[in-house]
Design a protein around this motif. Structure first.
Motif, short mmCIF file in Angstrom:
data_model
loop_
_atom_site.label_atom_id
_atom_site.label_comp_id
_atom_site.label_asym_id
_atom_site.label_seq_id
_atom_site.Cartn_x
_atom_site.Cartn_y
_atom_site.Cartn_z
N HIS A 215 32.68 -13.40 -42.28
CA HIS A 215 34.07 -13.78 -42.45
C HIS A 215 34.95 -13.40 -41.26
N CYS A 216 34.60 -12.28 -40.63
CA CYS A 216 35.47 -11.78 -39.55
C CYS A 216 34.97 -12.33 -38.24
N LYS A 217 35.36 -13.54 -37.93
CA LYS A 217 34.78 -14.25 -36.80
C LYS A 217 35.16 -13.67 -35.45
N ASN A 218 36.23 -12.87 -35.41
CA ASN A 218 36.64 -12.27 -34.14
C ASN A 218 36.25 -10.81 -34.02
N LEU A 219 35.32 -10.39 -34.85
CA LEU A 219 34.90 -8.99 -34.82
C LEU A 219 34.30 -8.65 -33.47
N ASN A 220 34.88 -7.66 -32.75
CA ASN A 220 34.28 -7.30 -31.47
C ASN A 220 33.65 -5.92 -31.48
N ARG A 221 33.92 -5.14 -32.54
CA ARG A 221 33.27 -3.82 -32.60
C ARG A 221 32.85 -3.52 -34.03
N LEU A 222 31.61 -3.06 -34.19
CA LEU A 222 31.08 -2.79 -35.53
C LEU A 222 30.21 -1.54 -35.50
N SER A 223 30.45 -0.67 -36.51
CA SER A 223 29.55 0.49 -36.69
C SER A 223 29.02 0.43 -38.10
#
Lengths: 580, 204
Positions: free
Chosen positions: A426-434
């Motif tokens: 859903h979060c198409k602009n996600l640039n950072r994920l932990s």
């Protein structure tokens, strides 16, 4: 038409282009644009100080005014990088002192800086204005004395979270009486007390001071004095925020805050006594940033403050805020963009704060502008993650830390694959994920398929096999930084994606299943990468290709192997050198 | 915290902070009465503590049941949870705040035992906290010795079993572990109790 534009015109046009990305794009248009651009580039960001050498940077950009460097890998923050690893600022500062007499700004993160380097900065750059040392170490208050004494035009001195050898607080008194240009001062990481009268006089003669972050040693009773001298402050970090029961301190503080009409950000609050919080109510309506994460005040008190801050954009708190506080946040702060909830007790066997996934769900529901989340908690469910994802497709940064490794969905006892899958979908602009919790290779399949804008990924105690790593390396097109610990990822995925590593800034893998043999192959196939194996125990037998490595750090570079590696780092070059 | 009066400035309404500063003592006590009669805590504790300044001795004495009953620390993974050292160092579980009550004071204070590394340091911190006592003591140091060894307050603490103990008997680390609150007991009360105890002994 473009070819007939004189250089000066192009240069003027380029001066409006300030973003690094755009500047890099401009330099690739044609040779003449490359030349013009490099002469008029004024600031450079080097994300990995070993990716390029000072000499190369200086040759290409002869007229820089601002340089930003990063040294150690991010996991150094969590003590995973041993001492002596590197990140020395010395050679950079030495060469820049000769090449850039007009350098104005130096920003360093996770680097080792010596007092000699600070002294050099203070004397070599006549118009030096900005020094930011973020999570740095290796220097003492003597180095700060040099900066204070010699930098006549200093605007900003920011020591955020650095480890300073705190010999005394006297360094602050070295700012001369004629020094009036200070705009920003952050000494919050220092332990020892600076002379209060020197601090007060400094603040009094700095009419442009906008940011002041004090250290814990500055007592609350003195804060109002400072505020009266600097009512124009925009960002304030208090010292200790308690003072016993002193109605005079309270009244003075209240009055002082009333005078601060420009104040937008507050931090500090060590040992905060809730009875002093109402003193700052008068500024709450204008607050956009509030950092209460060093205070241990409880939910009802936090809620009272937050209720007064309708314009809050950024909130950092401890989990003392609990679900109830987060529910209140969701109701009051419709402009919230960033939320960070830190754990108050890392090792408690019993969980004594009621902060669950519900709090985060509430905020995701109530705060339409929420973009950035850092959340430490003890339990999570797939349904909560799916709800959050659907509520907030505008998330750009999502870092979830479920404190106990490999914790499953507490309702269904399943892995949290589909929950995180929903986030990336859903979060198409996600640039950072932990990531955290119990996760199988499936979550990585989702990430590889959907997280096309993801630039930084942190993985711990997750996955089943190399397939997981392969999904990430083959699918995440924008990936720049990948850091992995304690996952069963090994040679197969790594060697199947060697070319990918040259498109990334860096890869960190510790306590995984990578063998020294694979590292050798990687080194041979990819000469533009530095493949550094950290072997602290000295147990690595490089003759045995199947031997697993403790820690691996791989990064692309145009500077070749570095010359300042400690003895516990193995590289292919060292291996070859030893054989000769 | 600075105690020099030159550091004090006026509050907005012209009152000097030192005039308004709350001091410890019974209502009606004047400052003059406090001067010259108090011996510092350091002097008292010095009698007992010399042997515990050596950290090696500290370790070897940790055999009490208090120490063993400490819940076994969970297996701690390095670097997990991912919290920066900077933050960890300022976090609550690195502090052990205990209440400090001084007989006759209108309110209690709190001190972080983990911020001190020895009894000497703790006593320095306590002196600073109740600086209205020590300002006068420091000035009148020589006079104090002449007046003899009369103690104003005796440092005592409540341990995990609820017993009131004299500060200084056990190694520092054990003290930090077992102390739940501190009370600076008026020496007149302590001496009275001691007299009663001694009287009982004599009767045996």
């Amino acid at each position: 038409m473009v070819y007939s534009l004189p250089e000066e015109v192009l240069e003027h046009v380029f001066s409006f282009i300030t973003s690094d990305k755009d500047r890099n794009a401009v330099s690739l248009v044609c040779k003449s644009w490359y030349e013009i651009e490099r002469w008029c580039r004024r600031k450079v960001f080097v994300g990995n100080c070993y990716a390029v050498s000072p000499g190369i940077m200086i040759r290409r950009f002869p007229e820089l005014r601002a340089v930003e460097l990063k040294g150690k890998p991010h996991f150094a923050d969590f003590n995973l990088v041993p001492d002596g690893w590197g990140g020395y600022a010395c050679s950079w500062i030495d060469e820049m002192s000769r090449a850039y007499p007009w350098l104005e700004e130096i920003r360093l993160k996770r680097m080792v800086v010596s007092d000699e380097s600070l002294e050099l900065i203070s004397t070599a750059f006549k118009n030096f204005k900005v020094l930011v040392l973020s999570s740095c170490e290796g220097f003492s208050t003597d180095g700060l004395s040099a900066i204070a004494s010699n930098c006549r035009n200093l605007k900003e001195l920011d020591l955020r979270e650095s480890e300073v050898m705190d010999l005394s607080g006297r360094w602050l008194s070295h700012f001369p009486d004629t020094f009036t240009s200070l705009e920003s001062l952050n000494i919050s990481c220092l332990g020892s007390e600076v002379s209060f009268s020197a601090l007060e006089r400094l603040v009094a003669r700095s009419p442009n001071l906008k940011t002041l972050r004090l250290n814990r040693a500055v007592p609350l009773g003195k804060l109002s004095t400072l505020l009266h001298q600097a009512p124009q402050l925009v960002e304030l970090g208090t010292g200790a925020y308690s003072s016993g029961i002193r109605s005079d301190v309270y009244t003075g503080l209240s009055k002082a805050f009333l005078g601060c009409k420009e104040l937008k950000g507050l931090s500090g609050f060590w040992d905060a006594d809730p009875s002093y919080l109402p003193a700052l109510y008068s500024v709450c309506s204008r607050l956009t940033t509030l950092n209460l994460s060093y205070s241990t005040i409880r939910s009802p008190d936090i809620t009272k403050v937050i209720g007064q801050c309708p314009n809050l954009q950024r909130l950092w708190v401890l989990d003392h805020i609990e679900d109830s506080g987060l529910n209140a946040l969701a109701l009051s702060c419709k402009n919230l963009q960033e939320l960070r909830v830190f754990p108050s007790d890392l090792y408690a066997a019993d969980v004594n704060v009621t902060l669950t996934e519900q709090g985060l769900v509430s905020v995701s529901q109530g705060c339409p502008k929420l973009q950035s989340v850092l959340y430490f908690c003890h339990q999570m469910s797939n349904s909560a993650l799916i709800t959050i994802a659907k509520n907030r497709p505008n998330l750009t940064c999502f870092r979830l830390c479920i404190i106990e490794p490999r914790t499953p969905d507490y309702l269904t006892h399943e892995p949290l694959d589909i929950g995180f899958g929903a986030i990336v979908k859903h979060c198409k602009n996600l640039n950072r994920l932990s990531l955290s919790g119990l996760l199988t290779d499936r979550v990585f399949e989702y990430i590889g398929t959907h997280a096309k804008k993801l630039e930084m990924l942190s993985i711990a105690f997750a996955g089943d096999s190399d397939l997981g790593l392969h999904h990430v390396l083959s699918g995440c097109e924008s990936l720049k930084k990948l850091e992995i610990r304690d996952c069963p990822f090994g040679d197969t995925a790594l060697l199947a994606n060697v070319a990918k590593l040259a498109t990334m800034r860096s890869l960190w893998m510790s306590s995984c299943a990578v063998s020294i043999g694979a590292c050798k192959i990687l080194s041979q196939k990819m000469p533009m990468l530095n493949v550094e194996v950290i072997d602290e125990n000295g147990s690595l037998d490089s003759r045995l290709d199947s031997c697993l490595v403790e820690k691996l750090y791989v990064y692309r570079t145009v500077a070749g192997p570095r010359s300042d590696m400690p003895g516990y780092i193995w590289t292919m070059d060292r291996e070859s050198a030893n054989r000769i | 915290m600075s105690t020099g009066s030159s550091e004090l400035t006026t509050a907005g309404d012209g009152l000097r902070f030192d005039e308004m500063e709350l001091t410890l003592g019974l209502p009606g006590d004047s400052h003059e009465r406090k001067s010259g009669i108090k011996r510092t805590f350091k002097d008292m504790v010095d009698l007992k503590l010399g042997r515990f300044e050596n950290p090696e001795i500290d370790e070897s004495n940790c055999e009490s049941s208090d120490f063993k009953s400490k819940s076994p620390a969970k297996e701690r993974v390095i670097g997990w949870p991912p919290v920066r050292s900077y933050r960890k160092n300022t976090m609550i579980n690195n502090c052990k705040y205990v209440k400090v009550a001084v007989d006759g004071a209108p309110y209690l204070r709190k001190v972080d035992l983990k911020s001190c590394t020895s009894y000497q340091q703790l006593l320095r911190v306590l002196e600073e906290m109740f600086s209205c006592f020590t300002i006068y003591n420091v000035l009148n140091e020589k006079k104090l010795m002449d007046h003899g060894n009369r103690l104003e307050h005796v440092p005592t603490y409540e341990d995990k079993d609820g017993d009131w103990m004299l500060v200084g008997d056990v190694p520092w680390k054990m003290f930090v572990e077992t102390c739940t609150r501190i009370r600076l007991m008026k020496s007149s009360e302590a001496i009275t109790q001691l007299d009663i105890y001694n009287a009982h002994l004599l009767q045996l």
